[in-house]
Enzyme design. Structure first.
Site, PDB file in Angstrom:
ATOM      1  N   TYR A  36       0.834  -1.218   0.000  1.00 50.20           N
ATOM      2  CA  TYR A  36       0.000   0.000   0.000  1.00 50.20           C
ATOM      3  C   TYR A  36       0.860   1.256   0.000  1.00 50.20           C
ATOM      4  CZ  TYR A  36      -3.978   2.927   1.540  1.00 50.20           C
ATOM      5  OH  TYR A  36      -4.972   3.867   1.651  1.00 50.20           O
ATOM      6  N   TYR A  62      -6.662   4.794  -6.582  1.00 50.81           N
ATOM      7  CA  TYR A  62      -6.703   4.760  -5.124  1.00 50.81           C
ATOM      8  C   TYR A  62      -8.055   4.211  -4.705  1.00 50.81           C
ATOM      9  CZ  TYR A  62      -6.325   6.173  -0.254  1.00 50.81           C
ATOM     10  OH  TYR A  62      -6.289   6.172   1.117  1.00 50.81           O
TER      11      TYR A  62
END
Ligand code: ZN
Lengths: 148, 393
Positions: free
Chosen positions: B292, B343
């Site tokens: 991430y 995202y």
């Protein structure tokens, strides 16, 4: 500091003590030019930020104690991209994380006064500066830092 | 041996995504995005959407599971779970929670999903509009610390100070991620390559992050169908078996006002050993990593804390050549991830980890058998998980 020498412009959200009263002594202390932090009456451990219980010994007997507003720069950032309307014309600015070795190395976030393009060195000693905002809707004081 | 493990008990049987949009680009309301991703995952799995019996999500997703259940005409809802806090740090935990529900007999077919339309609701990258703040925000916002980039930059500065990690290492992550996005037609940054010069010349957001160190803000949704391993074997897609997962953070990670004892970490130091123990693998066994990226500096710390290299080796090991598929030692974020695909709060990274096990990535690592995800560096709780192919069981 006088009212027109705030490090950041007016218009940012003002800090207020929480409704449950946990950090009222801190915010009142700043208004009186005093840095108040938590210290456990049972184990003498310093604690920051404020909490109802001592993380070292689980005592609820937490006192507020004045300490000297000095420390060393633990980390820093220089902000270039504004994310709030009040800051549109006020970048860059410097934020420092200050470690207070005389209080178990608790850390506090503030701005580093002076030239926003100055070199910043981790480990540099700094002292606190009380930045009063007496004319805010709810008056408050911030704790800023300057290199020694 | 004890049986308190998720290893090999649950598998991902279906994945689904909406079109990924720039922030504000979706004509569909956020709830419709959630529905479309869930239906796509059901179609991929070959199941009737009415046979879903649970939902698992994270970061206070606004698409309420009871509303989803009613809207989809589900026969019954047996599990409705939200991972507390941590923003994108909850992604792998949502998978773990769904798997735990299935392994523990609470539900049989749980959908993990995340729907996010930052164009329709508050943007993550903007400060608060209120006139006053109290509690933790009162100690940072009046000093101009209010966006995620501003909240995490000082962790990275401290990490660079303690370890000597440089911004060239940050750059390698951004370049590899953008390279992968150029092969992925779903990616928002597909067709918009990033050169070293463009990276270097980009404006500062907050030191030590320049523009291409920061994730995007997007609209979209992603979903995954989880069932028991036995059931997944009889379904139409190659199962991606969950080998292990962990969630949480270190001792007093959330100590207020930036007082975490282990400040210069991505919060994974205590999770990584737990993950590897459950999965029965070590860092050397990992074929491909989805890590991430809120900010590149957090990826550096995540890679180190998961044992792929030491702090001292980081500047050498975390190089463009090592991070690109198919030839790199540790292919990273092979869909383009949060920086360059979309995202979707990191759920798109978990979907990509499943694709790697299936052999269906647009940047496929040949023969990938162990596929790992780390969710949400520098926040708390964070989480991570490892998927494996049939032969890893
Ligand atoms: Zn105590």
């Amino acid at each position: 500091m006088s009212n027109n020498t705030f490090y950041l412009p007016e218009g940012l959200p003002s800090p207020m003590a929480t409704r449950d009263g946990i950090d009222e002594p801190y915010w009142q202390g700043l208004r009186d030019n005093q840095l108040m932090v938590q210290r456990c009456n049972d184990c003498q451990q310093w604690q920051w930020g404020p909490e109802w219980i001592c993380h070292a010994c689980r005592s609820f007997d937490i006192a507020w104690s004045e300490i000297e507003s000095k420390g060393v720069i633990y980390s820093w950032e220089r902000v270039w991209h504004p994310v709030h309307p009040a800051l549109q014309e006020h970048c860059p600015y410097i934020v420092v994380l200050v470690e207070l070795p005389h209080a178990n190395n608790i850390r506090m976030v503030g701005n580093l006064l002076g030239d926003a393009q100055q070199d910043i060195n981790i480990g540099s000693p700094v002292t606190g500066v009380f930045e009063h905002h007496p004319n805010a809707k709810t008056p408050f004081t911030l704790l800023q830092w300057q290199t020694v | 041996m004890n049986n308190r493990t998720l290893r090999g008990k649950v598998a991902v049987a279906g994945i689904g995504e909406t079109t990924y949009y720039k922030r504000g680009g979706s004509q569909d309301p956020e709830f419709v995005l959630a529905l479309k991703a869930i239906l796509a995952a059901c179609e991929d799995a070959g199941i009737d959407p009415r046979s879903i019996d649970g939902f698992s999500s994270f970061s206070n997703d606004r698409s309420d599971p009871s509303r989803l259940s009613a809207a989809l005409g589900m026969h019954e809802l047996k599990f409705a779970n939200m991972q507390w806090g941590g923003g994108g740090g909850g992604g792998s935990a949502a998978v773990a929670n769904a798997a735990a529900a299935i392994a523990g007999g609470l539900a049989d077919c749980v959908v993990v999903f995340r729907a996010l339309a930052q164009g329709q609701f508050a943007r993550f990258g903007q400060g608060p509009k209120s006139s006053g703040v109290s509690g933790d925000p009162a100690y940072t916002i009046p000093y101009g610390v209010m966006s995620p980039a501003q909240m995490f930059a000082m962790r990275c500065t401290r990490h660079m100070h303690e370890t000597g990690v440089t911004r060239d290492t940050y750059k390698a992550i951004s370049l590899a991620t953008y390279y992968h996005a150029q092969n992925n037609p779903r990616a928002v940054m597909h067709g918009r390559p990033l050169s070293p010069e463009k990276y270097d010349q980009a404006r500062w957001i907050v030191e030590p992050y320049q523009l291409y160190d920061c994730c995007m803000e997007n609209d979209g949704a992603a979903a995954m169908v989880l069932v028991s391993a036995e059931r997944a074997r009889d379904m139409q897609r190659t199962p991606a078996y969950l080998l292990g997962a962990a969630a949480g953070s270190e001792h007093r990670n959330a100590a207020p006002c930036h007082n975490a004892p282990l400040y210069a970490t991505s919060s994974f130091t205590s999770l990584a050993p737990r993950l590897y123990e459950m999965a029965g693998v070590s860092a050397e066994d990992v074929d491909v990593l989805q890590s991430y990226e809120n900010f590149t500096g957090g990826v550096v710390m995540s890679i180190i804390e998961h044992g792929f290299c030491s702090h001292e080796e980081a500047n050498q090991f975390i190089s463009y050549d090592n991070l690109v598929a198919p030839s790199g030692k540790l292919p990273l974020n092979t869909s383009g991830g949060n920086l360059a695909e979309c995202y979707m709060h990191g759920l798109e990274l978990i979907v990509e980890a499943v694709r790697q096990i299936r052999g269906e990535s647009t940047n496929q690592v040949p023969g990938a058998r162990v596929s790992m995800v780390t969710s949400g560096p520098m926040v708390t709780p964070v989480s991570n998980c490892i998927f494996g192919s049939e032969e890893t069981l």
